[in-house]
Design a protein around this motif. Structure first.
Motif, mmCIF file in Angstrom:
data_model
loop_
_atom_site.group_PDB
_atom_site.id
_atom_site.type_symbol
_atom_site.label_atom_id
_atom_site.label_comp_id
_atom_site.label_asym_id
_atom_site.label_seq_id
_atom_site.Cartn_x
_atom_site.Cartn_y
_atom_site.Cartn_z
ATOM 1 N N ASP A 1 0.816 -1.219 0.000
ATOM 2 C CA ASP A 1 0.000 0.000 0.000
ATOM 3 C C ASP A 1 0.849 1.269 0.000
ATOM 4 O OD1 ASP A 1 1.049 -0.123 2.515
ATOM 5 O OD2 ASP A 1 -0.867 -0.191 3.578
ATOM 6 N N SER A 2 2.166 1.120 -0.184
ATOM 7 C CA SER A 2 3.083 2.268 -0.241
ATOM 8 C C SER A 2 2.960 3.162 0.991
ATOM 9 C CB SER A 2 2.837 3.098 -1.511
ATOM 10 O OG SER A 2 3.012 2.316 -2.673
ATOM 11 N N SER A 3 2.756 2.535 2.145
ATOM 12 C CA SER A 3 2.592 3.302 3.380
ATOM 13 C C SER A 3 3.931 3.742 3.964
ATOM 14 C CB SER A 3 1.854 2.449 4.423
ATOM 15 O OG SER A 3 2.620 1.297 4.740
ATOM 16 N N GLY A 4 5.005 3.083 3.539
ATOM 17 C CA GLY A 4 6.319 3.397 4.088
ATOM 18 C C GLY A 4 6.706 2.498 5.243
ATOM 19 N N TYR A 5 5.869 1.509 5.562
ATOM 20 C CA TYR A 5 6.186 0.515 6.588
ATOM 21 C C TYR A 5 5.439 -0.779 6.259
ATOM 22 C CZ TYR A 5 1.724 2.297 8.375
ATOM 23 O OH TYR A 5 0.416 2.708 8.487
ATOM 24 N N LEU A 6 5.875 -1.890 6.854
ATOM 25 C CA LEU A 6 5.202 -3.165 6.650
ATOM 26 C C LEU A 6 4.294 -3.451 7.828
ATOM 27 C CD1 LEU A 6 8.059 -5.511 5.310
ATOM 28 C CD2 LEU A 6 6.636 -3.871 4.063
ATOM 29 N N ASP A 7 3.000 -3.608 7.544
ATOM 30 C CA ASP A 7 2.089 -4.011 8.608
ATOM 31 C C ASP A 7 2.143 -5.535 8.762
ATOM 32 O OD1 ASP A 7 0.565 -5.146 6.546
ATOM 33 O OD2 ASP A 7 -0.800 -3.442 6.436
ATOM 34 N N PHE A 8 1.284 -6.097 9.603
ATOM 35 C CA PHE A 8 1.328 -7.533 9.882
ATOM 36 C C PHE A 8 1.171 -8.372 8.618
ATOM 37 C CE2 PHE A 8 0.563 -9.399 14.344
ATOM 38 C CZ PHE A 8 1.721 -8.797 14.806
ATOM 39 N N THR A 9 0.197 -8.010 7.781
ATOM 40 C CA THR A 9 -0.073 -8.801 6.571
ATOM 41 C C THR A 9 1.106 -8.746 5.613
ATOM 42 O OG1 THR A 9 -2.446 -8.386 6.764
ATOM 43 C CG2 THR A 9 -1.634 -9.103 4.619
ATOM 44 N N ASP B 1 11.459 -5.215 15.023
ATOM 45 C CA ASP B 1 10.805 -3.937 15.326
ATOM 46 C C ASP B 1 11.557 -3.283 16.489
ATOM 47 O OD1 ASP B 1 9.076 -1.818 15.658
ATOM 48 O OD2 ASP B 1 7.511 -3.001 16.638
ATOM 49 N N THR B 2 12.716 -2.723 16.183
ATOM 50 C CA THR B 2 13.640 -2.282 17.235
ATOM 51 C C THR B 2 13.120 -1.111 18.054
ATOM 52 O OG1 THR B 2 14.801 -0.915 15.592
ATOM 53 C CG2 THR B 2 15.675 -3.126 16.016
ATOM 54 N N ASP B 3 12.246 -0.281 17.469
ATOM 55 C CA ASP B 3 11.708 0.842 18.241
ATOM 56 C C ASP B 3 10.344 0.515 18.843
ATOM 57 O OD1 ASP B 3 10.203 0.835 15.959
ATOM 58 O OD2 ASP B 3 10.772 2.837 15.284
ATOM 59 N N ASP B 4 9.904 -0.760 18.682
ATOM 60 C CA ASP B 4 8.685 -1.254 19.328
ATOM 61 C C ASP B 4 7.454 -0.417 18.997
ATOM 62 O OD1 ASP B 4 7.351 -3.112 20.949
ATOM 63 O OD2 ASP B 4 7.431 -1.771 22.682
ATOM 64 N N ASN B 5 7.324 -0.039 17.701
ATOM 65 C CA ASN B 5 6.153 0.749 17.307
ATOM 66 C C ASN B 5 5.114 -0.082 16.553
ATOM 67 O OD1 ASN B 5 7.396 0.385 14.863
ATOM 68 N ND2 ASN B 5 7.628 2.565 14.375
ATOM 69 N N GLY B 6 5.326 -1.403 16.467
ATOM 70 C CA GLY B 6 4.290 -2.277 15.928
ATOM 71 C C GLY B 6 4.331 -2.523 14.439
ATOM 72 N N VAL B 7 5.329 -1.992 13.735
ATOM 73 C CA VAL B 7 5.483 -2.238 12.297
ATOM 74 C C VAL B 7 6.969 -2.400 11.987
ATOM 75 C CG1 VAL B 7 3.399 -0.971 11.623
ATOM 76 C CG2 VAL B 7 5.598 0.231 11.768
ATOM 77 N N ILE B 8 7.254 -2.910 10.795
ATOM 78 C CA ILE B 8 8.633 -3.005 10.324
ATOM 79 C C ILE B 8 8.902 -1.821 9.410
ATOM 80 C CG2 ILE B 8 10.337 -4.431 9.139
ATOM 81 C CD1 ILE B 8 9.235 -5.661 11.706
ATOM 82 N N GLU B 9 9.853 -0.996 9.784
ATOM 83 C CA GLU B 9 10.194 0.177 8.985
ATOM 84 C C GLU B 9 11.387 -0.111 8.087
ATOM 85 O OE1 GLU B 9 9.477 4.172 10.811
ATOM 86 O OE2 GLU B 9 9.629 3.027 12.677
ATOM 87 N N LEU B 10 11.657 0.833 7.193
ATOM 88 C CA LEU B 10 12.677 0.634 6.168
ATOM 89 C C LEU B 10 14.040 0.317 6.764
ATOM 90 C CD1 LEU B 10 12.976 0.999 2.976
ATOM 91 C CD2 LEU B 10 14.035 3.173 3.547
ATOM 92 N N ASP B 11 14.468 1.092 7.751
ATOM 93 C CA ASP B 11 15.791 0.868 8.326
ATOM 94 C C ASP B 11 15.862 -0.455 9.085
ATOM 95 O OD1 ASP B 11 13.963 1.982 10.087
ATOM 96 O OD2 ASP B 11 15.476 2.991 11.290
ATOM 97 N N GLU B 12 14.739 -0.887 9.649
ATOM 98 C CA GLU B 12 14.713 -2.159 10.362
ATOM 99 C C GLU B 12 14.827 -3.330 9.394
ATOM 100 O OE1 GLU B 12 11.964 -0.644 14.117
ATOM 101 O OE2 GLU B 12 10.999 -1.417 12.305
ATOM 102 N N MET B 13 14.152 -3.242 8.253
ATOM 103 C CA MET B 13 14.257 -4.301 7.253
ATOM 104 C C MET B 13 15.641 -4.296 6.609
ATOM 105 S SD MET B 13 11.601 -5.234 4.246
ATOM 106 C CE MET B 13 11.979 -6.326 2.887
ATOM 107 N N ALA B 14 16.220 -3.118 6.460
ATOM 108 C CA ALA B 14 17.559 -3.033 5.861
ATOM 109 C C ALA B 14 18.591 -3.758 6.703
ATOM 110 C CB ALA B 14 17.957 -1.564 5.679
ATOM 111 N N SER B 15 18.349 -3.851 8.007
ATOM 112 C CA SER B 15 19.303 -4.527 8.893
ATOM 113 C C SER B 15 19.353 -6.029 8.642
ATOM 114 C CB SER B 15 18.939 -4.264 10.360
ATOM 115 O OG SER B 15 17.728 -4.923 10.712
#
Length: 298
Positions: free
Chosen positions: A138-146, A179-193
């Motif tokens: 959905d081009s939201s800028g983060y990955l939700d659960f699905t 989810d290193t910042d514990d905000n409930g989604v996977i963000e770009l920098d987290e996936m890059a790791s």
């Protein structure tokens, strides 16, 4: 390819190559594609080149045109194939280029995993952004659960791991790990790791938590008067400078702005910047209430 060169393959000597043995299948499985790649990539350097490439192209010619092909027809076919799939025109093939003509099952990570597993190999910034955009449906800028579940399914299959992705406990463990910042989604920098992405990309991502997407959009719109969705290399220093003024943190120095721009220009291969890609790198997209929403949905 077959349609352009006369329809279905002619009668084949099935013992002549692994490609002949597999090609009539509707789709290769991930394991079969990997087996095919490893067969031709003899030195395991992540490319088909010289003798490896020649053998693959001759086998592909046999599969597509049949066994009775003269040298002139082979050279014509070879040039046509390379023009179709050798994107960077370097005279050799990467796994993702080969996947264009090999009907492989829907595992988007497969060709990138082959590249990443070679000695010292790294994903380019553009390759990583392509992976990200594939899963961020959905081009939201983060990955939700699905979206994260789709990513996990492919990652597990690439690594030959059997995991029940309907297991909520396993999903929660995955999120807690990345989810290193514990905000409930996977963000770009987290996936890059998770990926061996080139260092300059990781360095560029250090800025993204400093700027919100709302401020990014406002500054971008102020410079993109015609609404092209493109930021030119020439405009970049002013854009980064103006964006710096929106942060609650200290303003970036001229030297820092210059270094940031140089890094971004390298990442995008000295080309102008698409709004969507630049936004992913330079701003945080995650809404503040996303974790609360995840708990509600659960």
């Amino acid at each position: 390819i077959n349609a352009e060169y006369g329809g279905k393959p002619q009668s084949l000597n099935r013992k002549s190559s692994i490609l002949c043995q597999l090609y009539e299948r509707k789709h290769f499985t991930s394991k079969e594609f990997r087996r095919l790649w490893d067969h031709y990539d003899k030195d395991q350097n992540g490319f088909l080149e010289t003798a490896e490439l020649e053998q693959f192209l001759r086998d592909l010619t046999e599969v597509t045109l049949g066994e009775e092909v003269d040298e002139a027809e082979y050279e014509k076919f070879k040039c046509k194939i390379m023009s179709l799939i050798d994107d960077n025109q370097n005279g050799k093939l990467e796994a993702k280029e080969l996947s264009k003509i090999i009907p492989t099952e829907e595992n988007f990570l497969l060709v990138y995993s082959i590249q990443a597993q070679q000695m010292g190999a790294q994903l380019s910034s553009q390759d990583f952004l392509e992976i990200w955009c594939h899963y961020d449906k959905d081009s939201s800028g983060y990955l939700d659960f699905t979206e994260a579940k789709d990513f996990m399914r492919d990652m597990m299959k690439v690594n030959s791991l059997k995991v029940d992705l309907n297991n909520v406990t396993y999903l929660d463990t995955f999120f807690r790990t990345f989810d290193t910042d514990d905000n409930g989604v996977i963000e770009l920098d987290e996936m890059a790791s998770i990926f061996p992405v080139e260092e300059k990309f990781h360095n560029a991502l250090k800025l993204r938590k400093r700027f919100t997407k709302e401020n990014f959009d406002r500054v971008f719109d102020s410079l993109d008067k015609e609404g092209t969705g493109i930021m030119t290399v020439k405009q970049l220093p002013k854009f980064v400078s103006d964006l710096s003024k929106t942060s609650k943190q200290r303003k970036l120095t001229d030297k820092e702005i210059s270094n940031i721009c140089a890094r971004l220009v390298q990442i995008f291969n000295y080309k102008d910047f698409k709004r969507t890609e630049l936004s992913l790198i330079l701003s945080s997209h995650c809404p503040k209430n996303i974790k609360a929403k995840r708990k509600t949905d659960a």
